[in-house]
Motif scaffolding. Sequence first.
Motif, PDB file in Angstrom:
ATOM      1  N   THR A  60       0.858  -1.180   0.000  1.00 24.54           N
ATOM      2  CA  THR A  60       0.000   0.000   0.000  1.00 24.54           C
ATOM      3  C   THR A  60       0.898   1.235   0.000  1.00 24.54           C
ATOM      4  OG1 THR A  60      -0.021   0.052   2.412  1.00 24.54           O
ATOM      5  CG2 THR A  60      -1.745  -1.269   1.321  1.00 24.54           C
ATOM      6  N   PRO A  61       0.354   2.444  -0.172  1.00 24.21           N
ATOM      7  CA  PRO A  61       1.198   3.649  -0.077  1.00 24.21           C
ATOM      8  C   PRO A  61       1.976   3.708   1.243  1.00 24.21           C
ATOM      9  CG  PRO A  61      -0.906   4.203  -1.055  1.00 24.21           C
ATOM     10  CD  PRO A  61      -1.009   2.764  -0.647  1.00 24.21           C
ATOM     11  N   LEU A  62       1.323   3.359   2.363  1.00 27.25           N
ATOM     12  CA  LEU A  62       2.037   3.327   3.636  1.00 27.25           C
ATOM     13  C   LEU A  62       3.109   2.246   3.606  1.00 27.25           C
ATOM     14  CD1 LEU A  62       2.441   4.187   6.563  1.00 27.25           C
ATOM     15  CD2 LEU A  62       0.659   2.543   7.217  1.00 27.25           C
ATOM     16  N   GLY A  63       2.783   1.096   3.004  1.00 20.85           N
ATOM     17  CA  GLY A  63       3.753   0.023   2.906  1.00 20.85           C
ATOM     18  C   GLY A  63       4.991   0.439   2.138  1.00 20.85           C
ATOM     19  N   ARG A  64       4.791   1.158   1.035  1.00 28.45           N
ATOM     20  CA  ARG A  64       5.952   1.636   0.260  1.00 28.45           C
ATOM     21  C   ARG A  64       6.802   2.592   1.077  1.00 28.45           C
ATOM     22  NH1 ARG A  64       2.080   1.526  -3.981  1.00 28.45           N
ATOM     23  NH2 ARG A  64       1.595   3.734  -3.696  1.00 28.45           N
ATOM     24  N   SER A  65       6.154   3.429   1.855  1.00 29.41           N
ATOM     25  CA  SER A  65       6.895   4.363   2.710  1.00 29.41           C
ATOM     26  C   SER A  65       7.735   3.614   3.745  1.00 29.41           C
ATOM     27  CB  SER A  65       5.915   5.315   3.406  1.00 29.41           C
ATOM     28  OG  SER A  65       6.603   6.158   4.304  1.00 29.41           O
ATOM     29  N   VAL A  66       7.134   2.604   4.380  1.00 36.08           N
ATOM     30  CA  VAL A  66       7.864   1.810   5.374  1.00 36.08           C
ATOM     31  C   VAL A  66       9.022   1.064   4.713  1.00 36.08           C
ATOM     32  CG1 VAL A  66       7.683  -0.157   6.949  1.00 36.08           C
ATOM     33  CG2 VAL A  66       5.873   1.573   6.908  1.00 36.08           C
ATOM     34  N   LEU A  67       8.784   0.501   3.538  1.00 37.38           N
ATOM     35  CA  LEU A  67       9.834  -0.241   2.836  1.00 37.38           C
ATOM     36  C   LEU A  67      10.993   0.670   2.446  1.00 37.38           C
ATOM     37  CD1 LEU A  67       7.526  -2.447   0.589  1.00 37.38           C
ATOM     38  CD2 LEU A  67       9.115  -3.314   2.319  1.00 37.38           C
ATOM     39  N   ASN A  68      10.679   1.899   2.029  1.00 34.04           N
ATOM     40  CA  ASN A  68      11.746   2.843   1.658  1.00 34.04           C
ATOM     41  C   ASN A  68      12.651   3.166   2.835  1.00 34.04           C
ATOM     42  OD1 ASN A  68      10.900   3.020  -0.989  1.00 34.04           O
ATOM     43  ND2 ASN A  68       9.608   4.826  -0.653  1.00 34.04           N
ATOM     44  N   ARG A  69      12.093   3.139   4.036  1.00 32.36           N
ATOM     45  CA  ARG A  69      12.914   3.377   5.234  1.00 32.36           C
ATOM     46  C   ARG A  69      13.604   2.096   5.698  1.00 32.36           C
ATOM     47  NH1 ARG A  69      11.247   7.930   8.133  1.00 32.36           N
ATOM     48  NH2 ARG A  69      13.048   7.491   9.459  1.00 32.36           N
ATOM     49  N   ALA A  70      12.945   0.953   5.481  1.00 28.38           N
ATOM     50  CA  ALA A  70      13.474  -0.304   6.010  1.00 28.38           C
ATOM     51  C   ALA A  70      14.666  -0.817   5.206  1.00 28.38           C
ATOM     52  CB  ALA A  70      12.365  -1.362   6.020  1.00 28.38           C
TER      53      ALA A  70
END
Length: 317
Positions: A60-70
């Motif tokens: 999801t958009p939130l998931g992509r944000s978390v992945l970009n940081r992870a």
Amino acid sequence: MELEVRHLRALCAIADAGSLHKAARQLGISQPSLTTQLRRIESSLGAPLFSRDRTGCLPTPLGRSVLNRARPLIADLAALVTETRAAASRAEGPALRVGSTASRALPGWLRRLRRRFPGTEVGLRVDVSAGALLRTVAEGRLDVAFVHEVEGFPLRVPPGLRERVLVAREPQFVSLARDHPAAARPVVDLAELAADHWMVDPSVDGEWDGLRRVLGAAGIDPPVLHGDYLTAASLVVLGEAVAPCQPTSGPRDDMAIRPLRGDPLAVRLLLYGRPGIALDALYADLADAYREAARQAAPYRAWLHGQGLSEPCLTGP
């Protein structure tokens, strides 16, 4: 619940694999365990990180944000671990870290490597995913990887790896019960297996896609079971399924190994190494081990004889 490194790795694995099933296999855990872990992570963050349907998982958009940081955090940690292990290896003595997908040539290859490099600790990691092994070589956690690439579905090779082609086109055979009607013939037509359940491991890169394409081209649409090849062997023996297999597969009293007419299924056998590895020497030992495995497999010997060959055609370093 506080996010830990293992949670970040799980999220990245799900995103990379595109499904919970494949990610669980890569992580070495069960799919229900990974599903439970993802639900806890999403509950802790208060929103879904992946949209899930019958075709797989997408961030999801939130998931992509978390992945970009992870991802940078995991990469930094991996680099730290790699550098630490390298330093420890230098202190403890020489080591050669080998990765491989399943192959009958593997025992002979390891035996030859240990003979070639006395005093060197030869480690081994076997994985169903060629892509996962190549990423591990690129990350510096393996020195070499022997993998297969399903015809028509090229692997994603990280930049910087050196390549040697062992076999440009290895035909894939079929395993079936000894009392299967087709087992009475030396070569099997796909049409003879149209009514059988086919079993394939979808976590092997390209395996399901390659089989589906070949079956479709033959104009047949048999029922397909998904599972690992250890389970497949049990079902094949009972006559509940047939399954693609390597031509070097060992003999069994309760199972028949037969080539398919026209050799519609095939793979490339490849050796990859990181820079600085003596890849030619490793290739030479692997080639000898593969020839040995081919000589021990009666169906493969018969197939080679039918092609006018006394041994497999290896590409050379």
